[in-house]
Design a protein around this motif. Structure first.
Motif, mmCIF file in Angstrom:
data_model
loop_
_atom_site.group_PDB
_atom_site.id
_atom_site.type_symbol
_atom_site.label_atom_id
_atom_site.label_comp_id
_atom_site.label_asym_id
_atom_site.label_seq_id
_atom_site.Cartn_x
_atom_site.Cartn_y
_atom_site.Cartn_z
ATOM 1 N N SER A 113 0.846 -1.105 0.088
ATOM 2 C CA SER A 113 0.330 -0.138 -0.338
ATOM 3 C C SER A 113 1.001 1.633 -0.323
ATOM 4 C CB SER A 113 -1.272 0.179 1.157
ATOM 5 O OG SER A 113 0.163 -0.483 2.789
ATOM 6 N N ARG A 201 -11.017 -2.852 2.972
ATOM 7 C CA ARG A 201 -9.517 -2.203 2.992
ATOM 8 C C ARG A 201 -9.339 -0.474 2.849
ATOM 9 N NH1 ARG A 201 -5.218 -3.996 -1.068
ATOM 10 N NH2 ARG A 201 -3.190 -3.135 -0.601
ATOM 11 N N GLU A 205 -7.447 1.388 5.830
ATOM 12 C CA GLU A 205 -5.777 1.792 5.277
ATOM 13 C C GLU A 205 -5.304 2.825 5.746
ATOM 14 O OE1 GLU A 205 -3.742 -0.112 3.949
ATOM 15 O OE2 GLU A 205 -2.920 1.831 2.822
#
Length: 275
Positions: A113, A201, A205
């Motif tokens: 990420s 997600r 995050e």
């Protein structure tokens, strides 16, 4: 025969043990988060904006920021992801190009990420001059969700029986109408699972959003304003030692939100399947 039964019993025992270990780990995590976080949660904690860098006030600003960023990311990723999945399964001819696209999508899903965050910071924040904002964070999250959504939607569409499409075409319906009128609705439960994974997600995050949406704790009122999501708020509170108590409260709200979304989607999926 006896040896075969013993082997089977051992294998079943190992599989059951794996299941219990997973359930036990999840239960332990939820117990720690909820037991320490629930006493902090109150109406003021949920409805008041953050003050003093998170040492006081509530988490309303982070709740609004989380939903803003998630909404922007879904607006970007769902149409593109479902559209790409429909094209790859129903229109594209199998060949090296389609295989290469699938390989690229799978590879994109495995990129850390922080790499997406660095790209979002360079492209959206600096080059496109969007600054640290809900829009920069949402677009970056949309790119992160996209490969997962494409693969899951593609598998869901592949699972729809061929008779749906062939029967509709045999009756003279245009292909696009058969695809979007029968195939995509039949694949909707699987597509919904992909969307839920994307929401989960986006909710969880941190690294990519700190680089793109920023970490300002004021309530965003526009997509051009910076935002601090609940996951980022939790990270800042715990990593900077501002308030571990409020960090657990934020974690409890975050976990409960994801559980509520999953439960709602599960009910919707069952309702669709029983129609």
């Amino acid at each position: 025969m006896k040896r075969r039964k013993t082997t089977q019993m051992v294998m079943v025992g190992l599989l059951a043990l794996s299941t219990f270990i997973i359930c036990g780990a999840l239960a332990a995590i939820m117990w720690q988060v909820l037991s320490k976080g629930m006493p902090v949660i109150s109406a003021d904690f949920l409805l008041k904006p953050t003050t003093n860098s998170g040492r006081s006030g509530g988490i309303f600003s982070s709740i609004v920021g989380t939903f803003y960023v998630t909404a922007v990311s879904l607006l970007v990723s769902v149409p593109l992801g479902v559209g790409a999945a429909v094209y790859l399964t129903e229109y594209a001819s199998e060949g090296w190009l389609v295989e290469w696209i699938r390989f690229a999508v799978s590879s994109l899903a495995g990129i850390p990420s922080i790499v997406f965050g660095l790209f979002g910071f360079t492209f959206f924040v600096i080059q496109m001059r969007m600054g640290w904002s809900v829009l920069s964070g949402g677009l970056t999250m949309g790119l992160m969700i996209l490969p997962w959504l494409v693969r899951i939607a593609e598998e869901a569409i592949k699972a729809v029986p061929c008779e749906y499409l062939e029967g509709s075409l045999a009756l003279g319906a245009p292909r696009w109408k058969a695809v979007f009128g029968l195939v995509v609705p039949a694949a909707y439960p699987g597509i919904l699972s992909g969307i839920l994974l994307g929401i989960g997600r986006a909710f969880g995050e941190t690294a990519a959003l700190i680089l793109t949406a920023g970490s300002a704790y004021h309530t965003p009122t526009s997509i051009w304003h910076p935002a601090r999501t609940m996951a980022v708020h939790l990270y800042i509170l715990s990593s900077e030692g501002l308030s571990l108590e409020r960090a657990y409260g934020t974690a409890a709200v975050l976990s409960a939100s994801i559980l509520a979304i999953n439960a709602l989607a599960s009910r919707l999926t069952r309702a669709i399947r029983t129609r």
